[in-house]
Structures are given as C-alpha cells and as structure tokens.
Design a protein around this motif. Structure first.
Motif, PDB file in Angstrom:
ATOM      1  N   MET A 119       0.850  -1.206   0.000  1.00 49.21           N
ATOM      2  CA  MET A 119       0.000   0.000   0.000  1.00 49.21           C
ATOM      3  C   MET A 119       0.883   1.253   0.000  1.00 49.21           C
ATOM      4  SD  MET A 119      -3.323   0.582   2.431  1.00 49.21           S
ATOM      5  CE  MET A 119      -2.848   1.822   3.603  1.00 49.21           C
ATOM      6  N   ALA A 120       0.512   2.239  -0.804  1.00 45.01           N
ATOM      7  CA  ALA A 120       1.291   3.482  -0.856  1.00 45.01           C
ATOM      8  C   ALA A 120       1.245   4.184   0.497  1.00 45.01           C
ATOM      9  CB  ALA A 120       0.720   4.391  -1.946  1.00 45.01           C
ATOM     10  N   ARG A 121       2.367   4.719   0.911  1.00 44.56           N
ATOM     11  CA  ARG A 121       2.400   5.463   2.168  1.00 44.56           C
ATOM     12  C   ARG A 121       1.884   6.877   1.910  1.00 44.56           C
ATOM     13  NH1 ARG A 121       6.817   6.885   4.291  1.00 44.56           N
ATOM     14  NH2 ARG A 121       6.029   7.123   6.383  1.00 44.56           N
ATOM     15  N   CYS A 122       0.882   7.251   2.677  1.00 44.26           N
ATOM     16  CA  CYS A 122       0.227   8.543   2.451  1.00 44.26           C
ATOM     17  C   CYS A 122       0.331   9.407   3.712  1.00 44.26           C
ATOM     18  CB  CYS A 122      -1.244   8.306   2.103  1.00 44.26           C
ATOM     19  SG  CYS A 122      -2.141   9.819   1.759  1.00 44.26           S
ATOM     20  N   ALA A 123       0.930  10.586   3.555  1.00 44.62           N
ATOM     21  CA  ALA A 123       1.022  11.540   4.657  1.00 44.62           C
ATOM     22  C   ALA A 123       0.004  12.661   4.439  1.00 44.62           C
ATOM     23  CB  ALA A 123       2.433  12.119   4.737  1.00 44.62           C
ATOM     24  N   VAL A 124      -0.320  13.355   5.511  1.00 44.80           N
ATOM     25  CA  VAL A 124      -1.201  14.521   5.412  1.00 44.80           C
ATOM     26  C   VAL A 124      -0.489  15.729   6.011  1.00 44.80           C
ATOM     27  CG1 VAL A 124      -3.389  15.559   6.115  1.00 44.80           C
ATOM     28  CG2 VAL A 124      -3.286  13.126   5.622  1.00 44.80           C
TER      29      VAL A 124
ATOM     30  N   LEU B 109      -7.623  17.236  12.281  1.00 45.48           N
ATOM     31  CA  LEU B 109      -6.461  16.494  12.810  1.00 45.48           C
ATOM     32  C   LEU B 109      -6.903  15.139  13.354  1.00 45.48           C
ATOM     33  CD1 LEU B 109      -4.392  19.151  14.846  1.00 45.48           C
ATOM     34  CD2 LEU B 109      -3.860  18.212  12.588  1.00 45.48           C
ATOM     35  N   GLY B 110      -7.990  15.152  14.124  1.00 42.51           N
ATOM     36  CA  GLY B 110      -8.477  13.917  14.736  1.00 42.51           C
ATOM     37  C   GLY B 110      -8.947  12.916  13.695  1.00 42.51           C
ATOM     38  N   LEU B 111      -9.623  13.423  12.668  1.00 42.55           N
ATOM     39  CA  LEU B 111     -10.139  12.535  11.633  1.00 42.55           C
ATOM     40  C   LEU B 111      -9.002  11.883  10.849  1.00 42.55           C
ATOM     41  CD1 LEU B 111     -13.291  12.364  10.279  1.00 42.55           C
ATOM     42  CD2 LEU B 111     -11.805  12.878   8.364  1.00 42.55           C
ATOM     43  N   PHE B 112      -8.023  12.678  10.442  1.00 43.55           N
ATOM     44  CA  PHE B 112      -6.893  12.115   9.684  1.00 43.55           C
ATOM     45  C   PHE B 112      -6.089  11.141  10.554  1.00 43.55           C
ATOM     46  CE2 PHE B 112      -7.142  16.146   7.062  1.00 43.55           C
ATOM     47  CZ  PHE B 112      -7.510  15.519   5.880  1.00 43.55           C
TER      48      PHE B 112
ATOM     49  N   SER C 193      -0.507   7.387   7.067  1.00 46.39           N
ATOM     50  CA  SER C 193       0.576   6.926   7.945  1.00 46.39           C
ATOM     51  C   SER C 193       1.145   8.042   8.808  1.00 46.39           C
ATOM     52  CB  SER C 193       1.690   6.293   7.111  1.00 46.39           C
ATOM     53  OG  SER C 193       2.134   7.197   6.119  1.00 46.39           O
ATOM     54  N   LEU C 194       0.929   9.280   8.420  1.00 49.65           N
ATOM     55  CA  LEU C 194       1.529  10.372   9.193  1.00 49.65           C
ATOM     56  C   LEU C 194       0.701  11.640   8.992  1.00 49.65           C
ATOM     57  CD1 LEU C 194       5.254  11.160   9.538  1.00 49.65           C
ATOM     58  CD2 LEU C 194       3.787  13.001   8.778  1.00 49.65           C
ATOM     59  N   VAL C 195       0.457  12.355  10.081  1.00 49.85           N
ATOM     60  CA  VAL C 195      -0.258  13.636  10.013  1.00 49.85           C
ATOM     61  C   VAL C 195       0.667  14.705  10.588  1.00 49.85           C
ATOM     62  CG1 VAL C 195      -2.288  14.951  10.736  1.00 49.85           C
ATOM     63  CG2 VAL C 195      -2.460  12.470  10.382  1.00 49.85           C
TER      64      VAL C 195
ATOM     65  N   VAL D 254     -14.187  17.549   6.584  1.00 50.38           N
ATOM     66  CA  VAL D 254     -13.767  16.554   5.595  1.00 50.38           C
ATOM     67  C   VAL D 254     -14.226  15.182   6.075  1.00 50.38           C
ATOM     68  CG1 VAL D 254     -11.512  16.314   6.693  1.00 50.38           C
ATOM     69  CG2 VAL D 254     -11.789  15.683   4.299  1.00 50.38           C
ATOM     70  N   ASP D 255     -14.581  14.302   5.143  1.00 56.17           N
ATOM     71  CA  ASP D 255     -15.027  12.975   5.594  1.00 56.17           C
ATOM     72  C   ASP D 255     -14.246  11.867   4.891  1.00 56.17           C
ATOM     73  OD1 ASP D 255     -16.629  11.885   3.201  1.00 56.17           O
ATOM     74  OD2 ASP D 255     -17.502  13.881   3.490  1.00 56.17           O
ATOM     75  N   ALA D 256     -14.388  10.673   5.426  1.00 59.36           N
ATOM     76  CA  ALA D 256     -13.571   9.536   4.972  1.00 59.36           C
ATOM     77  C   ALA D 256     -13.820   9.207   3.499  1.00 59.36           C
ATOM     78  CB  ALA D 256     -13.854   8.324   5.850  1.00 59.36           C
TER      79      ALA D 256
END
Ligand code: MG
Length: 384
Positions: A1-6, A38-41, A48-50, A111-113
């Motif tokens: 799975m691609a690592r996705c940061a926010v 922040l909480g949602l992400f 993987s990282l916020v 924002v939602d999932a």
C-alpha cells in the motif's frame, strides 16, 4: 500500500476573520476548529503520518488543539500559504518520504472519509487530484457596483481540500514555484505542466473564513446526529507496592495493583466504556496483554486511543461517570485530581467527568480488600 502523509496547513493569521484568536483555533462544538480534521486524519488507517504547519506564535494553541493525538512536532510555516506548504513538504522529504501527500486547510473541519478515499483513489492514475464542486450560481463580473459582464459558468469548479499529490511531483513543483503566490496546491502542480484530476467534493466540506462561516459550521455540527452510551467494568488484584494508580494519579497505599500495564483499573473501565459506545470491541482487543509494548504502560494511552477512534468518526465525548469500588485507599482526597486528569485526556471540561467511590460494606472481593474494581459509563455524540 502506498504510504500517504497529510499536511494540515494552519499557519494563517485569519486577517479576514478579525479578533485575536486565529480562526483555526476558535471553538467549534467544544473543540478547536483545527482539532476536527487532525483527529479525523489521525484515526484514518490509510494515512501513515499527520503533520501540521503552524504559525510559530501559535505553539500553545496548537498543543491544546492536538492534545493526545500523538502527532509529533508541527512545522513552522512561512509568510504566505504557499511558503508554509513548501516548508511542510520539505519536512517530509528524505529517505522516509511518503509516496503520496494530502494537503488540507486546517479551517475545513468537515472533511469525511469518503472524500479522502476519492482523492487517494484518483492518485493511482494522476499525479494530482482535487475535490471540487461545480459552480451552481451564475457568475457576474462587477465594476464600480455595476455588472460588467456574465461569466460562462459551464466547466467551472470550486476547489476544496484535501488536495492529493504524488509526493515527489508536488515537492518538485513547489520548489520550482517558490515565490509565485499561487492560491492552491493544484495550481502549483498545474504550473509544472502536470495533470490534476477532479473528484467530487463535499457540500459540507466548507472552509471557515468569516465569523458567519463559523456560526454556520456550528449549526452544521449540531445537525442531525445521535448519542451513544457505553459501559465498562474492570477489577485488579492488590499486589506488593506503595501506591495504586487511578486515573493516572499515584495514590499512596499499603500495596499496589497487579496488572500488565500500570494496572489503572479506573482508566481501563473508562476505556471499555468509550469503546463500547462506538461498538469497537474492548481494551484487550486493542491492547493485547500478551504484547510486551504495554508492560508497565501508562493507561492514559488506552484512553487516548479510544478518544482517537471516536474522533475518527467525527464523534465527541459528552460525559463520563466513573465509580471506583474499594474499601481502601480513600478516594475522596484525590477525586478532583483524578477528574481533572481524565478530563484532560479526553479534551473535555472537568464538569463532564464524574468520579465517585463506594465500598461494598465488607462484602465480596473488594470487601475482603483483595483488590479494586471500577465501573464507568461514557456518553458519546456522533454528530453526522
Ligand atoms: Mg484492566
């Protein structure tokens, strides 16, 4: 799975909002605006990282907004939004750089999932993706209070965030576009000649810019929702020691409590109540006693984990009622400290945390002073 940061960009001063407190730290439904996204992400398993990008003056406000989320230090932003994003991207660069990055405005709390999923999915085929809604209103060009023309609205979209990108491409584009004052990150990628996909945005995914926006957002937040209740029970046996830990407070006693973690029976009952309210199993499912990571661990980690799961559903703790059951030690002198500590873990006011104690009049295992039991109920509001 691609690592996705926010990257959550929250370095603005809110000049259009007025007042001293930047809009991303204003209260929305009992929490700072920034906390919502922040909480949602943080609770999203695809991410993987916020990391937040903040104004250096706002460290104290940020610490409150991010309490318990375990996000790591934020990055100081720059003079303009584009500078802030570039600095945030640079902080993610290097050998551990993510494959994908989502860049989100901290002033968009709803924002939602599903929307996040649409953006990530589009990055399989495109280097960038923007959630957007078609323009429905007729657009006028104005000059000196008069209509100077009607703008063809066909093909026009309102861009939202999070905007998603393949990390290497957006970092290179931001480096190349430094100082150009582009208004969003899609424009930065466009300036590098790369394709940006449009995916459906959300009508509720509003950006809070003015005080009126915040009022509207508060109404949206209070909209149709539901209240859930959960209950939890736990018991731990006395063992040699000099203190028992209850709600994170070390209470001197002639013995301690036996357990894999710090044996904080009160926080274990609270954690189970929180998990129960969102039907998320029990504490043993999330923190197996067989896992050496939790040996001696402070039980606040368990409470904070449950809180993050609730925030991942855009939910919020309404109140906790906790009863500690033992003949000794006496709880009364520690009650306020215990309630304050638990309230801080949950990000609620102390008035939303009840701590009570009772004996069992000498009956049963607590009456025989074999250990301490605790039971808790938690009320949780899932707003939308
Ligand atoms: Mg336990």
């Amino acid at each position: 799975m691609a690592r996705c940061a926010v990257l959550v960009v929250a370095a603005g001063r809110g000049r259009r909002f007025g007042g001293d407190l930047p809009k991303q730290y204003r209260d929305l439904g009992g929490r700072p605006v920034l906390r919502h996204s922040l909480g949602l992400f943080r609770a999203d398993p695809r991410i993987s990282l916020v990391r937040a990008v903040i104004h250096p003056d706002d460290q104290g406000l940020y610490d409150l907004a991010a309490a318990g989320l375990d996000l790591g230090p934020p990055v100081p932003g720059g003079a303009e939004r584009q500078d802030s994003v570039r600095l945030g991207l640079e902080s993610l660069a290097g050998p551990a750089a993510p494959d994908l990055v989502l860049i989100h405005d901290g002033a968009r709390p709803f924002v939602d999932a599903d929307l996040i999923g649409r953006v990530i999915a589009a990055l399989k085929d495109h280097p960038g993706a923007v959630p957007a809604l078609p323009v429905a209103d007729t657009l006028k060009r104005g000059a000196d209070g008069l209509v100077a023309g009607t703008v063809e609205r066909a093909g026009l979209w309102r861009a939202q965030t999070p905007q998603g990108f393949r990390f290497a491409e957006i970092l290179a584009a931001h480096r190349a576009a430094a100082g150009r004052a582009l208004t969003d990150d899609a424009a930065v990628l466009e300036s590098a000649g790369l394709a940006v996909a449009l995916v459906p945005g959300g009508e509720d995914n509003v950006k809070i810019t003015t005080a009126l926006d915040l009022e509207r957002a508060a109404r949206l937040f209070q909209g149709p929702g539901e209240t859930r209740i959960g209950n939890g029970f736990d018991a731990h046996r006395f063992a040699p020691g000099t203190a028992v830990t209850l709600c994170g407070v070390a209470i001197p006693h002639e013995c301690g409590l036996e357990g894999h973690s710090d044996a904080d029976v009160a926080l274990h009952a609270v954690t189970d109540a929180l998990l129960g309210a969102i039907a998320a199993g029990d504490i043993g499912l999330h923190f197996p006693p067989s896992d050496p990571r939790w040996r001696g661990a402070p039980s606040r980690l368990f409470v904070e984990h449950a809180r993050r799961l609730i925030e991942g559903l855009s939910g919020q703790v309404v109140n906790i009622d906790l009863t500690v059951i033992c003949e000794a030690p006496r709880i009364g002198p520690w009650r306020a400290e215990m309630a304050d500590g638990l309230a801080a873990m949950l990000g609620v006011s102390s008035g939303r945390v009840g701590v009570k104690a009772t004996t069992t009049e000498g009956m049963g295992f607590t009456g025989r002073r074999e250990g301490i039991a605790a039971q808790a109920v938690a009320m949780v509001r899932l707003p939308r």
